[in-house]
Design a protein around this motif. Structure first.
Motif, PDB file in Angstrom:
ATOM      1  N   ARG A   5     -14.844 -24.804 -17.014  1.00 45.40           N
ATOM      2  CA  ARG A   5     -15.689 -23.609 -17.033  1.00 45.40           C
ATOM      3  C   ARG A   5     -16.964 -23.757 -16.202  1.00 45.40           C
ATOM      4  NH1 ARG A   5     -16.054 -23.399 -23.324  1.00 45.40           N
ATOM      5  NH2 ARG A   5     -15.937 -25.567 -22.851  1.00 45.40           N
ATOM      6  N   ASN A   6     -17.178 -24.906 -15.608  1.00 45.84           N
ATOM      7  CA  ASN A   6     -18.426 -25.136 -14.898  1.00 45.84           C
ATOM      8  C   ASN A   6     -18.147 -25.857 -13.571  1.00 45.84           C
ATOM      9  OD1 ASN A   6     -20.968 -25.935 -14.019  1.00 45.84           O
ATOM     10  ND2 ASN A   6     -21.729 -26.228 -16.094  1.00 45.84           N
ATOM     11  N   PRO A   7     -17.900 -25.107 -12.495  1.00 47.52           N
ATOM     12  CA  PRO A   7     -17.581 -25.725 -11.208  1.00 47.52           C
ATOM     13  C   PRO A   7     -18.693 -26.642 -10.681  1.00 47.52           C
ATOM     14  CG  PRO A   7     -17.154 -23.356 -11.150  1.00 47.52           C
ATOM     15  CD  PRO A   7     -17.839 -23.649 -12.451  1.00 47.52           C
ATOM     16  N   GLU A   8     -19.942 -26.279 -10.941  1.00 50.78           N
ATOM     17  CA  GLU A   8     -21.053 -27.114 -10.463  1.00 50.78           C
ATOM     18  C   GLU A   8     -21.018 -28.485 -11.135  1.00 50.78           C
ATOM     19  OE1 GLU A   8     -25.927 -27.071 -10.416  1.00 50.78           O
ATOM     20  OE2 GLU A   8     -24.865 -25.184 -10.679  1.00 50.78           O
ATOM     21  N   TRP A   9     -20.827 -28.497 -12.461  1.00 45.40           N
ATOM     22  CA  TRP A   9     -20.729 -29.755 -13.201  1.00 45.40           C
ATOM     23  C   TRP A   9     -19.514 -30.553 -12.710  1.00 45.40           C
ATOM     24  CZ3 TRP A   9     -23.314 -32.986 -16.209  1.00 45.40           C
ATOM     25  CH2 TRP A   9     -22.614 -33.937 -16.936  1.00 45.40           C
ATOM     26  N   SER A  10     -18.391 -29.893 -12.518  1.00 40.64           N
ATOM     27  CA  SER A  10     -17.168 -30.547 -12.057  1.00 40.64           C
ATOM     28  C   SER A  10     -17.393 -31.227 -10.710  1.00 40.64           C
ATOM     29  CB  SER A  10     -16.038 -29.529 -11.961  1.00 40.64           C
ATOM     30  OG  SER A  10     -14.860 -30.144 -11.525  1.00 40.64           O
ATOM     31  N   ALA A  11     -18.072 -30.533  -9.785  1.00 38.07           N
ATOM     32  CA  ALA A  11     -18.361 -31.111  -8.466  1.00 38.07           C
ATOM     33  C   ALA A  11     -19.265 -32.330  -8.599  1.00 38.07           C
ATOM     34  CB  ALA A  11     -19.000 -30.058  -7.563  1.00 38.07           C
ATOM     35  N   PHE A  12     -20.259 -32.262  -9.503  1.00 39.99           N
ATOM     36  CA  PHE A  12     -21.169 -33.378  -9.735  1.00 39.99           C
ATOM     37  C   PHE A  12     -20.399 -34.593 -10.253  1.00 39.99           C
ATOM     38  CE2 PHE A  12     -23.904 -35.588 -12.868  1.00 39.99           C
ATOM     39  CZ  PHE A  12     -24.806 -36.154 -11.976  1.00 39.99           C
ATOM     40  N   VAL A  13     -19.513 -34.384 -11.228  1.00 39.40           N
ATOM     41  CA  VAL A  13     -18.726 -35.483 -11.784  1.00 39.40           C
ATOM     42  C   VAL A  13     -17.800 -36.062 -10.720  1.00 39.40           C
ATOM     43  CG1 VAL A  13     -16.951 -36.077 -13.493  1.00 39.40           C
ATOM     44  CG2 VAL A  13     -18.891 -34.642 -14.152  1.00 39.40           C
ATOM     45  N   ASP A  14     -17.227 -35.209  -9.886  1.00 37.46           N
ATOM     46  CA  ASP A  14     -16.350 -35.688  -8.820  1.00 37.46           C
ATOM     47  C   ASP A  14     -17.103 -36.556  -7.816  1.00 37.46           C
ATOM     48  OD1 ASP A  14     -14.189 -34.434  -9.949  1.00 37.46           O
ATOM     49  OD2 ASP A  14     -14.258 -32.690  -8.619  1.00 37.46           O
ATOM     50  N   ILE A  15     -18.367 -36.230  -7.546  1.00 36.25           N
ATOM     51  CA  ILE A  15     -19.170 -37.040  -6.618  1.00 36.25           C
ATOM     52  C   ILE A  15     -19.382 -38.438  -7.188  1.00 36.25           C
ATOM     53  CG2 ILE A  15     -21.488 -37.339  -5.660  1.00 36.25           C
ATOM     54  CD1 ILE A  15     -21.605 -34.291  -5.332  1.00 36.25           C
TER      55      ILE A  15
END
Length: 102
Positions: A5-15
């Motif tokens: 539900r949170n693409p920004e958080w997902s991108a941060f975790v992926d980094i």
């Protein structure tokens, strides 16, 4: 999951990934400690331990299964009151049946 539900958080975790890239993330809003006792105090303060619902929503993620018992015991030692041993059974209830000794 929060990622869905949170693409920004997902991108941060992926980094951050599995720390194979050498990327260091700064997390200034998170409390950090290297002491297990400090983590237990933070997550299971006396206020939380006196509120069963709040306590049930807290957890400490252990890196190793071997740590779970020690951390659980340390949290339980902080709970006020007399300990009670509860028994359970996976058999149907039979009236007046003796409890099997373990």
């Amino acid at each position: 999951m929060r990622d869905a539900r949170n693409p920004e958080w997902s991108a941060f975790v992926d980094i951050i990934g599995d720390d194979t890239s050498g990327y260091e993330a700064t997390l200034p809003l998170l409390v950090r400690t290297a002491e297990i006792a400090s983590a237990i105090e933070f997550f299971f303060s006396n206020i939380v331990l006196n509120d069963a619902e709040a306590c049930a929503r807290r957890s400490i993620l252990c890196l190793l299964n071997a740590q779970v018992g020690d951390i659980s015991l340390a949290v339980l030692e902080r709970v006020l009151g007399k300990p009670q041993t509860m028994l359970s059974s996976d058999l149907p209830e039979i009236e007046d049946a003796p409890i099997a000794e373990q």
